[in-house]
Design a protein around this motif. Structure first.
Motif, PDB file in Angstrom:
ATOM      1  N   ASP A  16       3.623  16.999 -16.565  1.00  0.00           N
ATOM      2  CA  ASP A  16       4.014  17.616 -15.389  1.00  0.00           C
ATOM      3  C   ASP A  16       4.690  16.957 -14.435  1.00  0.00           C
ATOM      4  OD1 ASP A  16       1.929  16.165 -14.802  1.00  0.00           O
ATOM      5  OD2 ASP A  16       0.956  17.608 -13.621  1.00  0.00           O
ATOM      6  N   VAL A  17       5.232  15.633 -14.551  1.00  0.00           N
ATOM      7  CA  VAL A  17       5.816  15.099 -13.679  1.00  0.00           C
ATOM      8  C   VAL A  17       7.235  15.242 -13.989  1.00  0.00           C
ATOM      9  CG1 VAL A  17       6.136  12.817 -15.321  1.00  0.00           C
ATOM     10  CG2 VAL A  17       6.125  12.625 -12.566  1.00  0.00           C
ATOM     11  N   SER A  18       8.079  15.252 -12.781  1.00  0.00           N
ATOM     12  CA  SER A  18       9.483  15.438 -12.798  1.00  0.00           C
ATOM     13  C   SER A  18      10.248  14.237 -13.410  1.00  0.00           C
ATOM     14  CB  SER A  18      10.009  16.071 -11.578  1.00  0.00           C
ATOM     15  OG  SER A  18      10.195  14.996 -10.685  1.00  0.00           O
ATOM     16  N   SER A  19      11.340  14.468 -13.768  1.00  0.00           N
ATOM     17  CA  SER A  19      12.143  13.282 -14.343  1.00  0.00           C
ATOM     18  C   SER A  19      12.560  12.370 -13.177  1.00  0.00           C
ATOM     19  CB  SER A  19      13.429  13.838 -15.199  1.00  0.00           C
ATOM     20  OG  SER A  19      13.155  14.179 -16.199  1.00  0.00           O
ATOM     21  N   SER A  20      12.949  12.805 -12.198  1.00  0.00           N
ATOM     22  CA  SER A  20      13.474  12.024 -10.922  1.00  0.00           C
ATOM     23  C   SER A  20      12.315  11.531 -10.215  1.00  0.00           C
ATOM     24  CB  SER A  20      14.061  13.078  -9.847  1.00  0.00           C
ATOM     25  OG  SER A  20      13.283  13.917  -9.494  1.00  0.00           O
ATOM     26  N   THR A  21      10.977  11.838 -10.351  1.00  0.00           N
ATOM     27  CA  THR A  21       9.882  11.501  -9.768  1.00  0.00           C
ATOM     28  C   THR A  21       9.461  10.179 -10.767  1.00  0.00           C
ATOM     29  OG1 THR A  21       9.053  13.385  -8.665  1.00  0.00           O
ATOM     30  CG2 THR A  21       7.337  11.678  -8.923  1.00  0.00           C
ATOM     31  N   LEU A  22       9.409  10.474 -12.042  1.00  0.00           N
ATOM     32  CA  LEU A  22       8.968   9.421 -12.919  1.00  0.00           C
ATOM     33  C   LEU A  22      10.010   8.315 -12.916  1.00  0.00           C
ATOM     34  CD1 LEU A  22       7.272   8.180 -14.995  1.00  0.00           C
ATOM     35  CD2 LEU A  22       8.482   9.511 -16.792  1.00  0.00           C
ATOM     36  N   MET A  36       0.878  -1.180   0.081  1.00  0.00           N
ATOM     37  CA  MET A  36       0.038  -0.004  -0.079  1.00  0.00           C
ATOM     38  C   MET A  36       0.917   1.150  -0.047  1.00  0.00           C
ATOM     39  SD  MET A  36      -3.021   0.880  -0.119  1.00  0.00           S
ATOM     40  CE  MET A  36      -4.048   1.995   0.138  1.00  0.00           C
ATOM     41  N   ASP A  37       1.897   1.033   0.692  1.00  0.00           N
ATOM     42  CA  ASP A  37       2.987   2.326   0.667  1.00  0.00           C
ATOM     43  C   ASP A  37       3.443   2.653  -0.617  1.00  0.00           C
ATOM     44  OD1 ASP A  37       4.752   4.157   1.970  1.00  0.00           O
ATOM     45  OD2 ASP A  37       6.243   2.949   1.032  1.00  0.00           O
ATOM     46  N   LEU A  38       3.684   1.884  -1.590  1.00  0.00           N
ATOM     47  CA  LEU A  38       4.271   1.980  -3.065  1.00  0.00           C
ATOM     48  C   LEU A  38       3.090   2.771  -3.886  1.00  0.00           C
ATOM     49  CD1 LEU A  38       5.864   1.789  -5.340  1.00  0.00           C
ATOM     50  CD2 LEU A  38       5.022  -0.477  -5.642  1.00  0.00           C
ATOM     51  N   LEU A  39       1.688   2.373  -3.607  1.00  0.00           N
ATOM     52  CA  LEU A  39       0.717   2.832  -4.486  1.00  0.00           C
ATOM     53  C   LEU A  39       0.303   4.259  -3.877  1.00  0.00           C
ATOM     54  CD1 LEU A  39      -1.837   0.036  -4.847  1.00  0.00           C
ATOM     55  CD2 LEU A  39      -0.057   0.826  -6.404  1.00  0.00           C
ATOM     56  N   SER A  40       0.873   4.740  -2.637  1.00  0.00           N
ATOM     57  CA  SER A  40       0.503   6.051  -2.215  1.00  0.00           C
ATOM     58  C   SER A  40       1.390   6.997  -2.427  1.00  0.00           C
ATOM     59  CB  SER A  40       0.243   6.040  -0.658  1.00  0.00           C
ATOM     60  OG  SER A  40       1.461   5.717  -0.061  1.00  0.00           O
ATOM     61  N   ARG A  41       2.548   6.667  -3.172  1.00  0.00           N
ATOM     62  CA  ARG A  41       3.316   7.722  -3.514  1.00  0.00           C
ATOM     63  C   ARG A  41       3.041   8.225  -4.923  1.00  0.00           C
ATOM     64  NH1 ARG A  41       8.527   3.523  -3.081  1.00  0.00           N
ATOM     65  NH2 ARG A  41       8.228   2.958  -0.722  1.00  0.00           N
ATOM     66  N   LYS A  42       3.476   9.477  -4.893  1.00  0.00           N
ATOM     67  CA  LYS A  42       3.140  10.177  -6.142  1.00  0.00           C
ATOM     68  C   LYS A  42       3.259   9.703  -7.379  1.00  0.00           C
ATOM     69  CE  LYS A  42       3.312  15.012  -7.275  1.00  0.00           C
ATOM     70  NZ  LYS A  42       3.760  16.421  -7.100  1.00  0.00           N
ATOM     71  N   TYR A  43       2.235   9.729  -8.238  1.00  0.00           N
ATOM     72  CA  TYR A  43       2.340   9.108  -9.541  1.00  0.00           C
ATOM     73  C   TYR A  43       2.441   7.759  -9.795  1.00  0.00           C
ATOM     74  CZ  TYR A  43       2.317  13.864 -11.343  1.00  0.00           C
ATOM     75  OH  TYR A  43       2.186  15.312 -11.622  1.00  0.00           O
ATOM     76  N   ALA A  44       2.339   7.152  -8.746  1.00  0.00           N
ATOM     77  CA  ALA A  44       2.317   5.557  -8.771  1.00  0.00           C
ATOM     78  C   ALA A  44       1.418   4.820  -9.607  1.00  0.00           C
ATOM     79  CB  ALA A  44       2.539   4.917  -7.318  1.00  0.00           C
ATOM     80  N   MET A  45       0.221   4.934  -9.077  1.00  0.00           N
ATOM     81  CA  MET A  45      -1.038   4.591  -9.860  1.00  0.00           C
ATOM     82  C   MET A  45      -1.045   4.967 -11.187  1.00  0.00           C
ATOM     83  SD  MET A  45      -3.821   4.377  -6.899  1.00  0.00           S
ATOM     84  CE  MET A  45      -3.777   5.900  -5.980  1.00  0.00           C
ATOM     85  N   GLN A  46      -0.872   6.097 -11.376  1.00  0.00           N
ATOM     86  CA  GLN A  46      -0.904   6.747 -12.751  1.00  0.00           C
ATOM     87  C   GLN A  46       0.198   6.367 -13.757  1.00  0.00           C
ATOM     88  OE1 GLN A  46      -0.930   8.568  -9.891  1.00  0.00           O
ATOM     89  NE2 GLN A  46      -2.141  10.316 -10.068  1.00  0.00           N
ATOM     90  N   THR A  47       1.314   5.946 -13.362  1.00  0.00           N
ATOM     91  CA  THR A  47       2.465   5.298 -13.925  1.00  0.00           C
ATOM     92  C   THR A  47       2.053   3.932 -14.452  1.00  0.00           C
ATOM     93  OG1 THR A  47       4.110   6.869 -12.909  1.00  0.00           O
ATOM     94  CG2 THR A  47       4.952   4.878 -14.068  1.00  0.00           C
TER      95      THR A  47
END
Length: 91
Positions: A33-39, A1-12
């Motif tokens: 609008d997502v940063s390269s490091s986040t993606l 669940m922790d992974l899915l709550s991270r920003k853009y996880a579900m969308q990715t």
């Protein structure tokens, strides 16, 4: 669940499912609008969790493609109604 709550996880996860096989640049364009490091972090997290498969080809320039694993495909199917609900509320 922790992974899915991270920003853009579900969308990715669902974007990979919609576009697969998909390359990093295609995902970056799809989000805009997502940063390269986040993606990069989400792709690494989802691959590490076994939800995505990463295939690297020995080519120049290097080519990497992402696909859903069987578990990722099942999860994406379950998440799609949730993401559709969110999109409706944002409009």
């Amino acid at each position: 669940m922790d992974l899915l709550s991270r920003k853009y996880a579900m969308q990715t996860l669902c974007a990979v499912g919609a576009l697969e096989p998909v390359r990093y640049g295609e995902l970056e364009t799809a989000f805009g609008d997502v940063s390269s490091s986040t993606l990069s972090a989400r792709l690494e997290d989802l691959t590490g969790a076994g939800l995505l498969e990463r295939e690297q080809y020995d080519e120049i320039p290097p080519r990497v493609e992402y696909r859903l694993s069987d578990d990722g495909e099942e999860l994406c199917e379950r998440l799609e109604p949730v993401l559709a609900w969110v999109r409706e509320r944002e409009s």
